[in-house]
Design a protein around this motif. Structure first.
Motif, PDB file in Angstrom:
ATOM      1  N   ARG A  78       0.333   1.052  -0.842  1.00  0.00           N
ATOM      2  CA  ARG A  78       1.201   0.141  -0.571  1.00  0.00           C
ATOM      3  C   ARG A  78       0.553  -0.745   0.606  1.00  0.00           C
ATOM      4  O   ARG A  78       0.352  -0.044   1.651  1.00  0.00           O
ATOM      5  N   THR A  79       0.755  -1.759   0.522  1.00  0.00           N
ATOM      6  CA  THR A  79       0.348  -2.584   1.465  1.00  0.00           C
ATOM      7  C   THR A  79       1.325  -3.735   1.970  1.00  0.00           C
ATOM      8  O   THR A  79       1.876  -4.213   0.961  1.00  0.00           O
ATOM      9  N   GLY A  80       1.407  -4.281   2.914  1.00  0.00           N
ATOM     10  CA  GLY A  80       2.294  -5.303   3.198  1.00  0.00           C
ATOM     11  C   GLY A  80       2.381  -5.959   4.336  1.00  0.00           C
ATOM     12  O   GLY A  80       1.453  -5.635   5.320  1.00  0.00           O
ATOM     13  N   GLY A  81       3.179  -6.925   4.859  1.00  0.00           N
ATOM     14  CA  GLY A  81       3.447  -7.295   5.959  1.00  0.00           C
ATOM     15  C   GLY A  81       2.715  -8.590   6.130  1.00  0.00           C
ATOM     16  O   GLY A  81       1.637  -9.066   5.258  1.00  0.00           O
ATOM     17  N   ALA A  82       2.450  -9.251   7.221  1.00  0.00           N
ATOM     18  CA  ALA A  82       1.735 -10.466   7.585  1.00  0.00           C
ATOM     19  C   ALA A  82       0.327 -10.255   7.537  1.00  0.00           C
ATOM     20  O   ALA A  82      -0.297 -11.114   6.921  1.00  0.00           O
ATOM     21  N   GLY A  83      -0.296  -9.087   7.875  1.00  0.00           N
ATOM     22  CA  GLY A  83      -1.519  -8.792   7.980  1.00  0.00           C
ATOM     23  C   GLY A  83      -2.075  -8.686   6.561  1.00  0.00           C
ATOM     24  O   GLY A  83      -3.427  -9.375   6.269  1.00  0.00           O
ATOM     25  N   GLN A 114       2.553 -22.501  -3.914  1.00  0.00           N
ATOM     26  CA  GLN A 114       1.332 -21.942  -4.943  1.00  0.00           C
ATOM     27  C   GLN A 114       0.855 -20.663  -4.024  1.00  0.00           C
ATOM     28  O   GLN A 114       0.542 -19.766  -5.116  1.00  0.00           O
ATOM     29  N   VAL A 115       0.451 -20.651  -3.104  1.00  0.00           N
ATOM     30  CA  VAL A 115      -0.210 -19.291  -2.531  1.00  0.00           C
ATOM     31  C   VAL A 115       1.055 -18.330  -2.473  1.00  0.00           C
ATOM     32  O   VAL A 115       0.884 -17.048  -2.885  1.00  0.00           O
ATOM     33  N   PRO A 116       2.418 -18.595  -1.792  1.00  0.00           N
ATOM     34  CA  PRO A 116       3.372 -17.533  -1.947  1.00  0.00           C
ATOM     35  C   PRO A 116       3.509 -17.100  -3.339  1.00  0.00           C
ATOM     36  O   PRO A 116       3.671 -15.596  -3.589  1.00  0.00           O
ATOM     37  N   VAL A 117       3.361 -17.874  -4.224  1.00  0.00           N
ATOM     38  CA  VAL A 117       3.651 -17.427  -5.703  1.00  0.00           C
ATOM     39  C   VAL A 117       2.432 -16.449  -6.076  1.00  0.00           C
ATOM     40  O   VAL A 117       2.668 -15.560  -6.733  1.00  0.00           O
ATOM     41  N   GLY A 118       1.314 -16.991  -5.787  1.00  0.00           N
ATOM     42  CA  GLY A 118       0.129 -16.117  -6.027  1.00  0.00           C
ATOM     43  C   GLY A 118       0.211 -14.784  -5.457  1.00  0.00           C
ATOM     44  O   GLY A 118      -0.286 -13.781  -6.210  1.00  0.00           O
ATOM     45  N   LEU A 119       0.807 -14.601  -4.163  1.00  0.00           N
ATOM     46  CA  LEU A 119       0.934 -13.360  -3.659  1.00  0.00           C
ATOM     47  C   LEU A 119       2.050 -12.643  -4.325  1.00  0.00           C
ATOM     48  O   LEU A 119       2.000 -11.212  -4.515  1.00  0.00           O
ATOM     49  N   VAL A 161      -0.891 -10.437   3.932  1.00  0.00           N
ATOM     50  CA  VAL A 161      -0.775 -11.939   3.357  1.00  0.00           C
ATOM     51  C   VAL A 161      -2.235 -12.829   3.772  1.00  0.00           C
ATOM     52  O   VAL A 161      -2.752 -13.296   3.130  1.00  0.00           O
ATOM     53  N   ARG A 162      -2.311 -12.525   5.189  1.00  0.00           N
ATOM     54  CA  ARG A 162      -3.257 -13.179   5.854  1.00  0.00           C
ATOM     55  C   ARG A 162      -4.553 -12.850   5.309  1.00  0.00           C
ATOM     56  O   ARG A 162      -5.647 -13.438   4.909  1.00  0.00           O
ATOM     57  N   ARG A 163      -4.769 -11.581   4.943  1.00  0.00           N
ATOM     58  CA  ARG A 163      -6.072 -11.055   4.656  1.00  0.00           C
ATOM     59  C   ARG A 163      -6.516 -11.626   2.957  1.00  0.00           C
ATOM     60  O   ARG A 163      -7.504 -12.069   2.678  1.00  0.00           O
TER      61      ARG A 163
END
Length: 446
Positions: A186-191, A49-54, A193-195
């Protein structure tokens, strides 16, 4: 087109609910192993669910829906052809992965294509169409399964995935022409996603939405997805046709109540908590009456009443999204919806597994097994009561802030957020809300 994809996904999701006894015979498994089918499917669904939301926030609706349709179609076909229990488990996991990509995408389409004030009704209508897929499983797939056999029934149903995939690829658009969202940096990366996750979770409205979804959805989900048919046949002594009719009644009640709930919430947002808690209370009352009925076999009128009340669980679970939407800006809508949508499926997974284990441990004592429902409902109600004041106060503060325009030109654009849904109109440019129709585009202010 979006709800058509969701409709087919629900057919595939619930197809095991009318074939549980046949699956046990086909793969030579007990109740716990049978529950593992639905458990794994929901585990994948909830975990996605969270990955799909992202993904929806980053890639858009069409790409995510297309991938979901491909995956759940492959999973349904694989389930039809699986020669072993292990391969069938893998197929259900693949189906769950594709299914996970549908509903959040449909919710995003609703916020892009319709005015913010219609948000609750659009969400309920999407849920209503999904429940119609459950109706197809009960009324169509069940008799076909008994008529043509396992492989032909499940492989034939997989063709429905191709039917919705073609128009999806050819015609679906993420938003109306001329209402594109502003370009994002353009934003990406683990940062990133965590934000996204941290900021969505920090909102009390998101957490309240998750617990409303958790507490309201799972009793009906467990009943329809797997354990309703065995309970009615083995514990209540009903025939297969009568049990199928009661499952159909749950779905029909869900569809009727979805329209009612959507209208009530759209007109009176203050009714959200009373509707959710009222549904939970009635569900617990009816389950208790059925399980505690002297002699073990509840009368038909009581079983019918239980099924009618279970029909309210789906519409009540949609209330969770009506708390998460106004708590988050448009760029976090997918993530917040994913977090909310996890709630009911986590509760359903827990109940599915616990019921299976208790049935094996107690020699198929459904009274003990289904008592799990009361434990999870009590947990969910305690969290709803603990979060509601803070979430509603924050929502009211945000509504008052957005209702004060800084210039006349932006007054009409920001007004929808005061009604409880930020919608596309609150994006950082003074442009019209999502609805492209001339007759509705100018009526966003209450």
């Amino acid at each position: 087109m979006g709800v058509a994809v969701y409709f087919v996904a629900v057919i595939f999701r619930t197809s095991l609910g009318v074939a549980g006894l046949e699956a046990a015979d086909r793969f030579h498994v007990n109740a716990s192993a049978l529950a593992a089918f639905s458990l794994l499917q929901l585990l994948v669904y909830a975990g996605m669910q969270v990955p799909v939301g992202l993904m929806v926030d980053r890639l858009g609706t069409k790409k995510v829906l297309t991938l979901g349709a491909v995956l759940f179609t492959a999973g349904q076909l694989g389930f039809a052809l699986s020669p072993s229990y292990e391969m069938a488990l893998a197929a259900r996991a693949l189906l769950g992965c594709g299914d996970a990509m549908t509903f959040i995408s449909v919710l995003r389409l609703g916020t892009r294509w319709f005015p913010a004030r219609r948000g609750p009704l659009m969400a309920q209508l999407a849920g209503l169409v999904g429940m119609a897929g459950n109706l197809v499983s009960t009324l169509v797939l069940a008799p076909v399964l008994h008529g043509v056999g396992w492989t032909a029934a499940f492989a034939g149903s997989a063709a429905a995935g191709l039917v919705v995939l073609v128009p999806l690829v050819l015609f679906l658009r993420d938003h109306p022409e001329g209402h594109e969202p502003p370009p994002r940096a353009r934003t990406g990366g683990a940062g990133f996603v965590r934000r996204q996750i941290r900021e969505s979770w920090s909102e009390p409205g998101t957490r309240l939405g998750l617990w409303v979804h958790f507490t309201t959805q799972f009793p009906a989900m467990v009943f329809l997805l797997l354990w309703g048919m065995p309970f009615l046949i083995e514990a209540q002594g009903l025939t297969r046709s009568t049990a199928g009719g009661l499952l159909t009644l749950v779905v029909a009640s869900n569809m009727a109540l979805g329209l009612v709930y959507g209208q009530i919430i759209g007109r009176r947002p203050a009714s959200r908590i009373p509707l959710a808690l009222g549904t939970v209370g009635l569900t617990a009352l009816l389950w208790g009456a059925v399980l505690a009925y002297p002699g073990g076999h509840a009368p038909m009128w009581l079983l019918i009443t239980l099924c009618l009340v279970l029909g309210g669980c789906g519409p009540a679970s949609m209330i969770g999204f009506d708390f998460a939407r106004p708590a988050n800006p448009p760029e976090r809508q997918g993530t917040a919806s994913g977090i909310t949508n996890m709630g009911g499926f986590i509760a359903s997974m827990t109940t599915l597994l616990t019921v299976g284990l208790l049935l094996d441990a107690t020699g198929d004592d459904y009274r003990i097994a289904f008592s799990t429902v009361f434990v999870l409902e009590a947990l969910g109600v305690s969290r709803i009561l603990g979060l509601r004041r803070r979430a509603l106060a924050r929502e009211a503060d945000r509504g008052r802030a957005t209702a004060r325009p800084t210039a006349p030109v932006t007054a009409q654009v920001t007004a929808p957020a005061a009604s409880g849904d930020p919608g596309p109109g609150t994006e950082p440019q003074p442009r019209p809300t999502a609805c492209p129709l001339p007759e509705t585009a100018g009526r966003e202010t209450p």
